[in-house]
Design a protein around this motif. Structure first.
Motif, PDB file in Angstrom:
ATOM      1  N   VAL A 155       0.840  -1.087   0.016  1.00  0.00           N
ATOM      2  CA  VAL A 155      -0.237   0.059   0.041  1.00  0.00           C
ATOM      3  C   VAL A 155       1.027   1.217  -0.109  1.00  0.00           C
ATOM      4  O   VAL A 155       1.892   1.234   0.771  1.00  0.00           O
ATOM      5  CB  VAL A 155      -0.984  -0.082   1.383  1.00  0.00           C
ATOM      6  N   THR A 156       0.465   2.074  -0.925  1.00  0.00           N
ATOM      7  CA  THR A 156       1.267   3.282  -1.039  1.00  0.00           C
ATOM      8  C   THR A 156       0.474   4.361  -1.074  1.00  0.00           C
ATOM      9  O   THR A 156      -0.639   4.471  -1.425  1.00  0.00           O
ATOM     10  CB  THR A 156       2.344   3.421  -2.309  1.00  0.00           C
ATOM     11  N   VAL A 157       0.974   5.837  -0.789  1.00  0.00           N
ATOM     12  CA  VAL A 157       0.204   7.053  -0.884  1.00  0.00           C
ATOM     13  C   VAL A 157       0.927   7.962  -1.297  1.00  0.00           C
ATOM     14  O   VAL A 157       2.372   8.067  -1.233  1.00  0.00           O
ATOM     15  CB  VAL A 157      -0.018   7.270   0.765  1.00  0.00           C
ATOM     16  N   SER A 158       0.205   9.027  -2.010  1.00  0.00           N
ATOM     17  CA  SER A 158       0.921  10.249  -2.420  1.00  0.00           C
ATOM     18  C   SER A 158       0.194  11.483  -1.650  1.00  0.00           C
ATOM     19  O   SER A 158      -0.898  11.497  -1.362  1.00  0.00           O
ATOM     20  CB  SER A 158       0.512  10.543  -3.679  1.00  0.00           C
ATOM     21  N   PHE A 159       1.078  12.511  -1.405  1.00  0.00           N
ATOM     22  CA  PHE A 159       1.005  13.343  -0.669  1.00  0.00           C
ATOM     23  C   PHE A 159       1.085  14.921  -1.123  1.00  0.00           C
ATOM     24  O   PHE A 159       1.971  14.926  -2.078  1.00  0.00           O
ATOM     25  CB  PHE A 159       1.964  13.655   0.606  1.00  0.00           C
ATOM     26  N   GLY A 160       0.378  15.646  -1.204  1.00  0.00           N
ATOM     27  CA  GLY A 160       0.334  16.917  -1.513  1.00  0.00           C
ATOM     28  C   GLY A 160       0.127  17.944  -0.334  1.00  0.00           C
ATOM     29  O   GLY A 160      -0.593  18.028   0.411  1.00  0.00           O
ATOM     30  N   LEU A 161       1.299  19.006  -0.290  1.00  0.00           N
ATOM     31  CA  LEU A 161       1.442  19.614   0.961  1.00  0.00           C
ATOM     32  C   LEU A 161       1.360  21.173   0.561  1.00  0.00           C
ATOM     33  O   LEU A 161       1.982  21.385  -0.510  1.00  0.00           O
ATOM     34  CB  LEU A 161       2.654  19.627   1.758  1.00  0.00           C
TER      35      LEU A 161
ATOM     36  N   GLY B 245       3.574  12.348 -10.851  1.00  0.00           N
ATOM     37  CA  GLY B 245       5.227  12.569 -10.813  1.00  0.00           C
ATOM     38  C   GLY B 245       5.497  10.926 -10.480  1.00  0.00           C
ATOM     39  O   GLY B 245       6.664  10.803 -10.095  1.00  0.00           O
ATOM     40  N   GLY B 246       4.593  10.037 -10.587  1.00  0.00           N
ATOM     41  CA  GLY B 246       4.797   8.688 -10.190  1.00  0.00           C
ATOM     42  C   GLY B 246       4.315   8.276  -8.896  1.00  0.00           C
ATOM     43  O   GLY B 246       4.305   6.767  -8.721  1.00  0.00           O
ATOM     44  N   ARG B 247       3.504   8.903  -8.401  1.00  0.00           N
ATOM     45  CA  ARG B 247       3.121   8.493  -6.976  1.00  0.00           C
ATOM     46  C   ARG B 247       4.039   8.151  -5.990  1.00  0.00           C
ATOM     47  O   ARG B 247       5.092   8.044  -6.352  1.00  0.00           O
ATOM     48  CB  ARG B 247       1.848   7.348  -7.307  1.00  0.00           C
ATOM     49  N   ASP B 248       3.382   7.695  -4.749  1.00  0.00           N
ATOM     50  CA  ASP B 248       4.273   7.242  -3.704  1.00  0.00           C
ATOM     51  C   ASP B 248       5.315   8.160  -3.467  1.00  0.00           C
ATOM     52  O   ASP B 248       6.558   7.988  -3.193  1.00  0.00           O
ATOM     53  CB  ASP B 248       4.799   5.810  -4.094  1.00  0.00           C
ATOM     54  N   CYS B 249       4.991   9.598  -3.252  1.00  0.00           N
ATOM     55  CA  CYS B 249       5.742  10.658  -3.019  1.00  0.00           C
ATOM     56  C   CYS B 249       5.141  11.801  -2.494  1.00  0.00           C
ATOM     57  O   CYS B 249       3.941  11.774  -2.274  1.00  0.00           O
ATOM     58  CB  CYS B 249       6.516  11.196  -4.416  1.00  0.00           C
ATOM     59  N   SER B 250       6.009  12.906  -2.028  1.00  0.00           N
ATOM     60  CA  SER B 250       5.265  13.959  -1.262  1.00  0.00           C
ATOM     61  C   SER B 250       5.693  15.108  -2.208  1.00  0.00           C
ATOM     62  O   SER B 250       6.937  15.387  -2.570  1.00  0.00           O
ATOM     63  CB  SER B 250       5.902  14.193   0.176  1.00  0.00           C
ATOM     64  N   VAL B 251       4.637  15.969  -2.413  1.00  0.00           N
ATOM     65  CA  VAL B 251       5.106  17.402  -3.338  1.00  0.00           C
ATOM     66  C   VAL B 251       4.748  18.363  -2.222  1.00  0.00           C
ATOM     67  O   VAL B 251       3.512  18.504  -1.784  1.00  0.00           O
ATOM     68  CB  VAL B 251       4.417  17.314  -4.563  1.00  0.00           C
TER      69      VAL B 251
END
Length: 404
Positions: A354-360, A385-391
């Motif tokens: 399970v992965t999650v993407s973050f927008g801050l 941008g490929g998911r599983d990341c924080s922006v």
């Protein structure tokens, strides 16, 4: 009986009070003015005597005439005519002094000594009369006050007897039955029979106790229902996290606090990656487990001051008080790391990562809606941008870059 006796004593006290009031009024309206007038007459007689002494002893004619004028004024004073004794004596003194002042022969000092003695004695008599009259009135008032004191003491004794009788009745007919009821209640046992109460009055009190117990049980049930309704209104039933409405309320409070004290604050929006494919491939039951796993990881990872809520579907919103955007990026990275380290084990023993993407977005000095919109835009960047990341949303789109 107590009421009749009390009313009678109060009536007697009222009579005594009226008597005291009458004495006080007489003192004020009659005795004191009369006594003052007697003192004034006595003082005038003494002044008359001293003036006559000056008339007879002063050798200079102008001074003797002045003293004689004072004597005539005192003798003609209206107060002198109110008492026959003073009026008569004042005229006699005035006549003697006038004749002595007009005569070329020396005054007869024996006659003057007799007149002076009479003036002094009459002044003393007037002073004594005033004091005696005041003393009589004060004695009457003292007698009335003494009677009032005894009657008041009798009233106090009567009230004490009444209170003692009342306490005796209260103890015998109320306190002791309640104590027996208390012993019965504390001895109640579900395995034994209910003890019988000794009288119908105590049975009624026991019925009241039972009604209170039933009422307390009803209140407890109502409180449980209220808490359940409150949880349903503010909490997402699947994940246990605050729902969208409750989260927005919490976020508004945190934003207002940060704006009031000028503190940093960051908002974020997270979206589970490929969640629709999980539902389509493994079913909604597995999708629900994924949501619950993410909620558990969030609650274990975030700080007590952080706020999170389920916005709907697989989307979650965050608010990080007292947190700069860089610190929020590290928190989001830690959460994604722990989520990745906690894969879901499916019934067929297969592993579902399970992965999650973050927008801050930095919400310092901005409104809540604007900050959430910027975080949502950053989330779309993370998805693209490929998911599983924080922006982290920046002031311009060129500044936005994903953080793995």
């Amino acid at each position: 009986m107590f009421a009749l006796i009390a009313v009678s004593l109060v009536a007697l006290l009222a009579v005594d009070l009226r008597l005291v009031t009458g004495v006080v009024m007489r003192l004020h309206d009659e005795t004191v003015p009369w006594t003052v007038e007697r003192q004034r007459l006595a003082r005038n007689l003494e002044e008359l005597r001293m003036g006559g002494q000056r008339v007879l002893t002063v050798s200079e004619r102008p001074a003797r005439n002045d003293a004689l004028l004072v004597v005539r004024i005192l003798a003609a004073h209206p107060g002198m005519s109110e008492d026959p004794r003073t009026a008569s004596l004042a005229k006699e003194v005035e006549a003697f002094l006038t004749n002595s002042a007009a005569s070329a022969d020396p005054p007869d000092m024996k006659v003057w000594d007799e007149l002076s003695r009479r003036l002094r004695l009459l002044a003393d008599d007037l002073s004594v009369e005033g004091g005696q009259r005041v003393s009589v009135e004060l004695d009457r008032m003292s007698e009335a006050v003494e009677q009032t004191r005894y009657k008041l003491l009798l009233n106090v004794v009567l009230v004490a007897v009444f209170v003692a009788s009342f306490l005796f009745i209260l103890r015998r007919y109320l306190i002791q039955p309640l104590q027996r009821i208390h012993r019965v209640l504390i001895s109640l046992d579900g395995r034994g029979a209910l003890p019988l109460l000794s009288s119908s009055s105590m049975a009624e009190i026991h019925a009241v106790e039972e009604a209170i117990v039933r009422f307390d049980a009803t209140l407890r049930e109502n409180e449980e229902v209220r808490l359940k309704l409150e949880r349903l209104a503010t909490t997402d039933g699947l994940t246990g996290l605050p729902n969208r409405r409750h989260f927005l309320g919490q976020a508004a409070e945190e934003m207002a606090r940060a704006r009031r004290y000028g503190r940093p604050i960051t908002v974020g929006i997270a979206d589970l990656d490929h969640f629709k494919q999980v539902n389509d491939r493994f079913g909604h039951a597995v999708g629900d487990q994924v949501l619950q796993r993410f909620a558990a990881v969030v609650q274990e990872t975030l700080r007590e001051t952080d706020r999170v809520g389920r916005f709907g579907g697989e989307e979650f919103a965050f608010i990080f008080p007292e947190t700069t955007p860089d610190e929020a990026l590290r928190l989001a990275g830690r959460l994604r790391q722990r989520l990745g380290a906690s894969p879901l084990v499916l019934p067929d023993d297969s592993i579902l990562a399970v992965t999650v993407s973050f927008g801050l977005a930095d919400a310092t000095g901005r409104g809540l809606e604007e900050s959430l919109a910027r975080a949502d835009a950053a989330l779309y960047q993370a998805k693209g941008g490929g998911r599983d990341c924080s922006v982290l949303a920046a002031e311009s789109a060129s500044d936005i870059s994903p953080q793995p």
